[in-house]
Design an enzyme around this catalytic site. Sequence first.
Site, PDB file in Angstrom:
ATOM      1  N   CYS A  20       0.837  -1.203   0.000  1.00 36.45           N
ATOM      2  CA  CYS A  20       0.000   0.000   0.000  1.00 36.45           C
ATOM      3  C   CYS A  20       0.870   1.249   0.000  1.00 36.45           C
ATOM      4  O   CYS A  20       1.358   1.672   1.054  1.00 36.45           O
ATOM      5  CB  CYS A  20      -0.942   0.000   1.205  1.00 36.45           C
TER       6      CYS A  20
ATOM      7  N   CYS B 211      -0.548   4.079   2.084  1.00 32.26           N
ATOM      8  CA  CYS B 211      -0.351   3.904   3.526  1.00 32.26           C
ATOM      9  C   CYS B 211       1.084   4.209   3.947  1.00 32.26           C
ATOM     10  O   CYS B 211       1.317   4.834   4.984  1.00 32.26           O
ATOM     11  CB  CYS B 211      -0.681   2.465   3.930  1.00 32.26           C
ATOM     12  N   ASP B 212       2.052   3.759   3.158  1.00 29.12           N
ATOM     13  CA  ASP B 212       3.434   3.740   3.611  1.00 29.12           C
ATOM     14  C   ASP B 212       4.399   4.599   2.803  1.00 29.12           C
ATOM     15  O   ASP B 212       5.586   4.679   3.144  1.00 29.12           O
ATOM     16  CB  ASP B 212       3.953   2.292   3.613  1.00 29.12           C
TER      17      ASP B 212
END
Length: 324
Positions: free
Chosen positions: A136, A139-140
């Site tokens: 992701c 997300c990261d």
Amino acid sequence: MAETRHSKVLIIGSGPAGYTAAVYAARAMLKPVLVQGLQPGGQLTITTEVENWPGDTQVQGPDLMVRMEEHAREMGAEIVSDYISSLDLSQRPFKAHADSGITFTADAVILATGAQAKWLGLPSEEKFMGFGVSACATCDGFFYRNKEVVVVGGGNTAVEEALFLTNFASKVTLVHRRDTLRAERILQERLFAHPKVALQWHSAVEEVLGTETPPGVTGVRVRDVRDGTESVIPCDGFFVAIGHSPASELVKDQLELHADGYVKVEAGSTRTSIPGVFAAGDLTDHIYRQAITSAGMGCMAALDAERYLAGIEEVLDDQDTARD
């Protein structure tokens, strides 16, 4: 004799969608029962730092899910550690059979079983998951500011992830087995034109390389699929972007699905093709796939279920009045 338990609302799944649905259903005095499944907390339990959850500048994924579970319990939801192995939506009340032998029946069902990122299946990939290996970018990606990263894949997901990562990384290398991408043409044009992007064609990732203490990714070893030669691409992060698989096995022959297996819902709602059955989160969302959007859909599902149950009670009251 096998135990049978009935509730007004049965929630299957325990990620952000499931727990949020439980909070709202409990607040509506529906006394929901939530069955957690094999991975209580869902995909966030394998995510380390989360920096895009409103109200927390940084929170550990597992800690966030513990808090959400505690919130649902505090509101009055019953949380059951079990796994639903089969679900019968052909009759009412709906029936769900659990591994424990319990049969759960319900007037309404909220499906929040989520989706899982597809992985390459490498032991080294699993070893560094959460320590440089991710599925992701949204997300990261922030953690790789001014660092080099590698993305593997050739479809829309891979190209979108690679382009997103250019907002942070100093270099993004896209690894693909062929010399053409499956992604939409406009996405390909953006990718090819970006100065931070490098393409590694005809290549398959064989191993993720890294350090033990502290754990972290230092590169990936790739193999040329044409002649078998190997090389190493140095990087600080490795993103697997070969798609997601929705956990729709329970309902694949009962509910209307999209071609890729995601559960279809009516536009602007969480209603599925069977009245009284609602779907929320990554099980139905193949576009955003964020914790916050899943939680929002969990809220919607609980409110949709509440309205559905209120409508049933109104019909029954009218029938009782007519008989009187």
